[in-house]
Design a protein around this motif. Sequence first.
Motif, PDB file in Angstrom:
ATOM      1  N   ASP A   1      21.390  44.238  14.191  1.00 15.74           N
ATOM      2  CA  ASP A   1      20.043  44.621  14.508  1.00 15.74           C
ATOM      3  C   ASP A   1      19.831  45.819  13.536  1.00 15.74           C
ATOM      4  OD1 ASP A   1      20.971  47.067  15.487  1.00 15.74           O
ATOM      5  OD2 ASP A   1      20.775  46.785  17.588  1.00 15.74           O
ATOM      6  N   GLY A   2      18.459  46.538  13.676  1.00 19.52           N
ATOM      7  CA  GLY A   2      18.172  47.491  12.812  1.00 19.52           C
ATOM      8  C   GLY A   2      18.798  48.787  12.871  1.00 19.52           C
ATOM      9  N   GLU A   3      19.723  49.100  13.852  1.00 22.80           N
ATOM     10  CA  GLU A   3      20.533  50.232  14.073  1.00 22.80           C
ATOM     11  C   GLU A   3      21.891  50.054  13.596  1.00 22.80           C
ATOM     12  OE1 GLU A   3      19.865  51.513  17.923  1.00 22.80           O
ATOM     13  OE2 GLU A   3      17.945  52.172  17.931  1.00 22.80           O
ATOM     14  N   GLY A   4      22.252  48.923  13.148  1.00 25.27           N
ATOM     15  CA  GLY A   4      23.703  48.371  12.757  1.00 25.27           C
ATOM     16  C   GLY A   4      24.577  48.103  13.558  1.00 25.27           C
ATOM     17  N   VAL A   5      24.024  47.856  15.020  1.00 29.68           N
ATOM     18  CA  VAL A   5      24.852  47.279  15.830  1.00 29.68           C
ATOM     19  C   VAL A   5      24.835  45.591  15.675  1.00 29.68           C
ATOM     20  CG1 VAL A   5      25.365  47.109  18.510  1.00 29.68           C
ATOM     21  CG2 VAL A   5      24.075  49.209  17.187  1.00 29.68           C
ATOM     22  N   VAL A   6      26.172  45.060  15.926  1.00 26.44           N
ATOM     23  CA  VAL A   6      26.332  43.738  16.068  1.00 26.44           C
ATOM     24  C   VAL A   6      25.979  43.348  17.327  1.00 26.44           C
ATOM     25  CG1 VAL A   6      28.084  41.784  15.546  1.00 26.44           C
ATOM     26  CG2 VAL A   6      28.103  43.928  14.086  1.00 26.44           C
ATOM     27  N   ILE A   7      25.198  42.451  17.490  1.00 29.86           N
ATOM     28  CA  ILE A   7      24.543  42.002  18.731  1.00 29.86           C
ATOM     29  C   ILE A   7      24.570  40.506  18.836  1.00 29.86           C
ATOM     30  CG2 ILE A   7      22.590  43.626  18.588  1.00 29.86           C
ATOM     31  CD1 ILE A   7      20.647  41.353  18.079  1.00 29.86           C
ATOM     32  N   ALA A   8      25.138  39.745  17.896  1.00 31.01           N
ATOM     33  CA  ALA A   8      25.586  38.317  18.049  1.00 31.01           C
ATOM     34  C   ALA A   8      26.771  38.076  16.929  1.00 31.01           C
ATOM     35  CB  ALA A   8      24.427  37.282  17.874  1.00 31.01           C
ATOM     36  N   CYS A   9      27.592  37.291  17.296  1.00 31.75           N
ATOM     37  CA  CYS A   9      28.815  37.005  16.468  1.00 31.75           C
ATOM     38  C   CYS A   9      29.549  35.821  16.914  1.00 31.75           C
ATOM     39  CB  CYS A   9      29.616  38.217  16.045  1.00 31.75           C
ATOM     40  SG  CYS A   9      30.699  37.864  14.663  1.00 31.75           S
TER      41      CYS A   9
ATOM     42  N   ARG B   1      29.154  48.975  15.291  1.00 36.05           N
ATOM     43  CA  ARG B   1      28.141  49.848  14.792  1.00 36.05           C
ATOM     44  C   ARG B   1      28.620  49.602  13.270  1.00 36.05           C
ATOM     45  NH1 ARG B   1      23.902  52.606  16.511  1.00 36.05           N
ATOM     46  NH2 ARG B   1      24.547  52.529  18.677  1.00 36.05           N
ATOM     47  N   TRP B   2      27.801  49.088  12.359  1.00 40.91           N
ATOM     48  CA  TRP B   2      28.077  49.083  11.074  1.00 40.91           C
ATOM     49  C   TRP B   2      26.938  49.846  10.210  1.00 40.91           C
ATOM     50  CZ3 TRP B   2      28.905  43.063  10.129  1.00 40.91           C
ATOM     51  CH2 TRP B   2      29.982  42.686  10.906  1.00 40.91           C
ATOM     52  N   THR B   3      26.596  51.137  10.618  1.00 43.74           N
ATOM     53  CA  THR B   3      25.611  51.822  10.024  1.00 43.74           C
ATOM     54  C   THR B   3      25.565  51.853   8.665  1.00 43.74           C
ATOM     55  OG1 THR B   3      26.914  53.966  10.374  1.00 43.74           O
ATOM     56  CG2 THR B   3      25.254  53.246  12.090  1.00 43.74           C
ATOM     57  N   GLU B   4      26.795  51.818   7.810  1.00 46.45           N
ATOM     58  CA  GLU B   4      26.882  52.070   6.526  1.00 46.45           C
ATOM     59  C   GLU B   4      25.970  50.693   5.736  1.00 46.45           C
ATOM     60  OE1 GLU B   4      30.671  49.996   7.724  1.00 46.45           O
ATOM     61  OE2 GLU B   4      29.359  51.448   8.477  1.00 46.45           O
ATOM     62  N   TYR B   5      25.686  49.580   6.573  1.00 48.85           N
ATOM     63  CA  TYR B   5      25.245  48.450   5.951  1.00 48.85           C
ATOM     64  C   TYR B   5      23.607  48.537   6.101  1.00 48.85           C
ATOM     65  CZ  TYR B   5      29.770  46.630   5.481  1.00 48.85           C
ATOM     66  OH  TYR B   5      31.080  46.326   5.386  1.00 48.85           O
ATOM     67  N   ILE B   6      23.313  49.427   6.692  1.00 44.18           N
ATOM     68  CA  ILE B   6      21.530  49.447   7.116  1.00 44.18           C
ATOM     69  C   ILE B   6      20.805  49.788   5.685  1.00 44.18           C
ATOM     70  CG2 ILE B   6      19.942  50.943   8.047  1.00 44.18           C
ATOM     71  CD1 ILE B   6      21.740  51.388  10.331  1.00 44.18           C
TER      72      ILE B   6
END
Length: 363
Positions: A25-33, A42-47
């Motif tokens: 999502d827009g905050e870098g959180v993986v919501i489905a995988c 949380r992948w904030t570095e990819y935002i």
Amino acid sequence: MSGRIYQNVVLQLKENTDRTIGVMDGEGVVIACSELSLIGQRWTEYIPVVNNAAGALISSDGRTFKALNGWGNQFDYAAFAFGENDVSKAVCSVATVALNAAKAYYEEKHDRGSFIKDIISDNIMLGDIYMRAKELRVTADVARGVFVVRSLKKGESVPTDVVQAMFPDRQNDFVLSIGDGDVVLVRQMPEGAGFRELNKIASSIEESLRSGTESTVVVGIGTIATHLRDLAKSYKEAQISIDVGKVFDTEKYVINYENLGIGRLIYQLPTTLCEMFLQEVFKKNPIDALDKETLFTIHRFFENNLNVSETARKLFVHRNTLVYRLEKIKKLTGLDLREFDDAITFKVALMVKKYLTSRGIDS
């Protein structure tokens, strides 16, 4: 948007690829995988990586990303696939198509914007409003302003993207395309906001959509809705504001329902009643017997609060000349505009005449 919807799509895609795929999502959180242990990371570095890609495929640190369809410059959701080679890029592209389709279907049926649109269009039962609001986590009892933006050029639509860019908070504000080119803004208002704050927002919209110095839209404003159930009423008021403004305030491009005054009452009267009123007021001669110069004098007299001296000064005529004109009007119509009651009657009659003319009725 529900992560459950995305997860269902991801699990279906998992059966056709050996790549790990999912949604961030827009905050870098993986919501489905497809790899369940990654959900919640949380992948904030990819935002910034995804934002800077402007919707294109982008690879970084062994992952390939592509933003899903959305508004504005910031992505709401992005599909990802592990790997940076052509296979990973193809998998990510295919996943994006499937996820966008699921997103569009979900939003059409369940999203907040559709919910608000159903409310203002009276397409939802009152009891269902409470249930859906709770489900979609939409606060029911906060103040909201409703604005209708309509193009001044017949057949042209208001650019929704421009209005959406002005109000990017999709959690609390809703920009909706409704009817034949109208754009409706439902904006959450701060506590204690009123007439002035509503006008300020409407003016900012009108100014942003100008072409040079020329206005291209008119903005109607309804009264503040203090609850979701009041949005439909406020929406109708905003529409009425524009319709009444086209008759009585043709030089205004921001029109507030609370400022319509007597024009709102006249607009809701049957035309037959209006015609009877004019016939009763102008027994001696019809209103059309007054020439343009006389009507101009009358309008100036009203604008200067029935003050003879001030009106004469504004018209650059001698005071006695104006008195003579007022006497002439009295002889023609039987109404002395220097008398408050007669002036009120005449003012209303002028507005009624204007209303009938707008309806194509000559009285």
